[in-house]
Design a protein around this motif. Structure first.
Motif, PDB file in Angstrom:
ATOM      1  N   GLU A   1       0.871  -1.192   0.139  1.00 51.22           N
ATOM      2  CA  GLU A   1       0.061  -0.041  -0.091  1.00 51.22           C
ATOM      3  C   GLU A   1       0.726   1.300   0.040  1.00 51.22           C
TER       4      GLU A   1
ATOM      5  N   THR B   1       3.183   4.240  -1.647  1.00 50.70           N
ATOM      6  CA  THR B   1       2.773   4.920  -2.996  1.00 50.70           C
ATOM      7  C   THR B   1       4.262   5.444  -3.483  1.00 50.70           C
TER       8      THR B   1
ATOM      9  N   GLU C   1       4.945   8.393  -3.552  1.00 50.30           N
ATOM     10  CA  GLU C   1       5.269   9.588  -2.439  1.00 50.30           C
ATOM     11  C   GLU C   1       6.073   8.801  -1.413  1.00 50.30           C
ATOM     12  N   ASP C   2       5.963   7.450  -1.231  1.00 51.34           N
ATOM     13  CA  ASP C   2       6.836   6.926  -0.056  1.00 51.34           C
ATOM     14  C   ASP C   2       8.050   6.569  -0.317  1.00 51.34           C
TER      15      ASP C   2
END
Ligand code: 5GP
Length: 112
Positions: free
Chosen positions: A50, A52, A54-55
């Motif tokens: 889970e 993204t 962005e991570d």
């Protein structure tokens, strides 16, 4: 709050190994090897699948945190294993992403 959020917030005690603004590393309560540390992001990502794009930076920092932990616990030279369990078949029990760092003895392969 997840169990690990409570540890990050010091609501539940844990034996802390290292801390940075983005992550906390602490000893697993049920160690499977002489060294068994969990590295947990302070941002809650339930599980690896889970995460993204962005991570991406945070995920990189979690892997680099392994160096900090293994150096501090003197297993950087002898070797170690990094494990991330995802979902039922992966053996995940706490829905807050965490990196297991195991070492201090030779580890069998493949894992069970
Ligand atoms: P998972 O099975 O989700 O990959 O890993 C969860 C880990 O969290 C397990 O290895 C388990 O022993 C550890 N754990 C569960 N509850 C606690 C706790 O209250 N404190 C600490 N330090 N570790 C915990």
């Amino acid at each position: 709050m997840t169990l690990f959020e409570k540890i990050i917030a010091r609501q539940i005690p844990a034996e802390i190994v290292a801390e940075e603004p983005e992550w906390l590393a602490f000893h697993d309560i049920n160690p499977q090897a002489p060294v068994h540390v969990l590295i947990v992001p302070k941002k809650v990502i339930p599980r690896l699948g889970e995460a993204t794009p962005e991570d991406a930076l945070l995920l990189g920092k979690l892997l680099l945190a392994v160096q900090t932990v293994t150096r501090k616990l003197s297993i950087l030279e002898t070797g170690f294993r990094v494990v991330i369990n995802h979902g039922h078949d992966g053996g995940e029990t706490v829905p807050h992403l965490h990196v297991h760092v195991l070492g201090g003895r030779p580890l069998a392969w493949p894992p069970g």
